[in-house]
Design a protein around this motif. Structure first.
Motif, PDB file in Angstrom:
ATOM      1  N   ARG A 259      47.729  23.844  26.705  1.00 45.49           N
ATOM      2  CA  ARG A 259      46.980  24.198  27.910  1.00 45.49           C
ATOM      3  C   ARG A 259      45.705  23.370  28.040  1.00 45.49           C
ATOM      4  NH1 ARG A 259      48.492  24.037  31.086  1.00 45.49           N
ATOM      5  NH2 ARG A 259      46.979  25.087  32.407  1.00 45.49           N
ATOM      6  N   ARG A 263      43.961  18.198  30.107  1.00 45.78           N
ATOM      7  CA  ARG A 263      43.473  19.129  31.123  1.00 45.78           C
ATOM      8  C   ARG A 263      42.387  18.491  31.989  1.00 45.78           C
ATOM      9  NH1 ARG A 263      43.664  24.938  30.964  1.00 45.78           N
ATOM     10  NH2 ARG A 263      42.133  25.931  32.339  1.00 45.78           N
ATOM     11  N   LEU A 312      48.017  32.438  28.145  1.00 38.87           N
ATOM     12  CA  LEU A 312      48.853  31.355  28.674  1.00 38.87           C
ATOM     13  C   LEU A 312      49.339  31.660  30.090  1.00 38.87           C
ATOM     14  CD1 LEU A 312      50.922  30.590  25.451  1.00 38.87           C
ATOM     15  CD2 LEU A 312      49.174  29.126  26.475  1.00 38.87           C
ATOM     16  N   PHE A 323      47.928  22.746  35.769  1.00 39.39           N
ATOM     17  CA  PHE A 323      49.187  22.995  35.057  1.00 39.39           C
ATOM     18  C   PHE A 323      50.248  21.974  35.460  1.00 39.39           C
ATOM     19  CE2 PHE A 323      53.285  25.101  34.480  1.00 39.39           C
ATOM     20  CZ  PHE A 323      53.168  25.602  33.190  1.00 39.39           C
TER      21      PHE A 323
END
Length: 453
Positions: A259, A263, A312, A323
């Protein structure tokens, strides 16, 4: 095949001799894969081998990650002396992986030859020699080589089953190959879901394919599912309470890293560890998030699995753009290579050294790699019957989906390269320039074929 016939075949000699040369070259490079990976597979395989020999007790036996590599490396460790050092065991393992990789390349030629032509099979082998990343991963106790071998067996089985659906050998090899692939890389289990979708598509759109292969494929996928579930469950039973690690908690931990991977720094391709990424904003935010989740666990008394899973899901819903962007960057990152074991300024390869040499070498490697990707796209766009080659693109798609949604490293895509190289060879061979060059080389490799034609 008789031994004399096997060694009289020039392609077999070519593969064995050049593979040996490549391994010797890669063995002496100044950068290498970690000899023991993260130590897990090495330690667990060593204990398993010593338990079988009767030199350690059952309480030492654990299978905390994928069981496939533990089974794979137990075999050479059984041959080694019971008191062998870790470095001695590494030698046994490396000789074993060299043998397995060489067998895999022999099968790669047969797959390409069976499904396409001898020339395509030859080109696939030449591509492996131009970019011998398989040799690099053969020098570490990792999941990559056993997974690579597993997929090779599966594709070889499909090449036999495709040519003769009534021959049981092909279906048995396909089943065993996919099963062992899942044991080495449980994330490839998505291929079973794609497989049933392919059967459904064939039922409505490709009746000829469904009639020839549909029932056998359904049986294959069911058998793989049952074997995979049974083996993974057995691994849990063997481990029991001897370790606090398990596949589920590891999955959520790795997905949590994912994640934050790319990013806010979508072009930072440095390896994800403290040595390479300590000054990275994404890495620092990941560490901060981990501390916050630990605080939540302490305050709510929830398990790590519950807390990580909730984070998550919420994070993906709250940041759909990030995402999505991360997914595609990860898919790209899975197909490029950078040397992380040495800093650019410390790089040296013979007389060339320094940061400039490092980046030139990286550019060369990735240009070759992008050529391979180009060949795959040529194949996918020009092939009219892609369903006939479902295991090739399905395994790549499975790995891209899983690691694009969780966490990606180029080595995670490595097992699929056996499929990628064969598809790339089939695509590049459709281009006249490449076809002429391969046909010229084929005159020397297949002299009998040229004479009879």
């Amino acid at each position: 095949m008789k031994t004399t016939t096997f060694f009289a075949n020039r392609i077999n000699l070519l593969i064995i001799l050049i593979s040996t040369l490549m391994m010797l070259v890669v063995l002496n490079l100044p950068f290498k894969a970690k000899p023991f990976g993260d130590d897990t597979f090495h330690v667990e395989a060593k204990n398993m081998a010593r338990y079988i020999k009767g030199t350690v007790s059952y309480d030492k036996i654990t299978i905390t990650k994928a069981p496939g590599p533990v089974i794979f490396y137990t075999l050479p460790y059984l041959i080694a002396p019971s008191n062998a050092t870790d470095n001695q065991l590494w030698v046994y393992a490396t000789l074993f992986t060299f043998l397995i990789v060489t067998i895999s390349l022999l099968l790669v030629f047969r797959i390409g030859s069976s499904l396409f032509s001898d020339e395509v099979g030859l080109l696939a082998i030449l591509l492996f020699f131009v970019f011998p990343i398989h040799c690099y991963y053969s020098l570490g106790i990792l999941a990559e080589v056993p997974a690579f071998f597993s997929l090779t067996i599966a594709l070889y089985g499909w090449s036999i089953a495709f040519a003769n659906p009534k021959q049981k050998k092909g279906w048995v090899l396909l089943t065993l190959g996919i099963w062992f692939l899942i044991l080495n890389r449980p994330n490839t289990m998505l291929i079973l879901g794609l497989g049933f979708l392919i059967i459904a598509y064939a039922f409505f759109k490709r009746k000829d394919f469904f009639k020839a292969y549909g029932k056998q494929l359904a049986l294959t996928f069911c058998c793989v599912g049952l074997l995979g579930y049974g083996t993974l469950h057995l691994a849990k039973v063997i481990t029991g309470t001897k370790s606090n690690q398990n596949q589920e908690s590891l999955l959520y931990y790795v997905a949590h890293i994912g994640r934050f991977q790319f990013r806010e720094e979508p072009t930072d391709f440095r390896f994800w560890d403290n040595d390479n990424r300590a000054n990275s904003k994404d890495y620092q935010n990941w560490e901060k998030s981990g501390s916050e989740l630990s605080t939540i666990m302490a305050a709510t008394h929830k398990s790590s699995t519950e807390v990580y899973k909730e984070f998550l899901i919420n994070d993906a819903l709250e940041h759909p753009f990030l995402f999505t962007r991360q997914f595609f960057v990860k898919c790209f990152y899975g197909h490029v290579y950078f040397i992380n074991s040495v800093q650019p300024k410390d790089f040296h390869l013979g007389p060339i050294r320094g940061a400039t040499a490092y980046w030139f070498f990286m550019l060369l490697i990735n240009c070759i790699n992008l050529l391979l990707i180009f060949g795959v796209f040529v194949f996918l766009f020009k092939e009219k019957n892609l369903i006939n080659y479902w295991p090739f693109w399905a395994v790549i798609l499975s790995l891209l989906i899983f690691h694009g949604l969780t966490y990606m490293e180029p080595r995670y895509m490595f097992p699929s390269r056996v499929a990628l190289y064969i598809m790339s060879a089939a695509g590049l061979y459709r281009i006249k320039w490449y076809r002429d060059k391969v046909n010229f080389i084929a005159k020397f490799v297949f002299p009998n074929k040229i004479q009879t034609n």
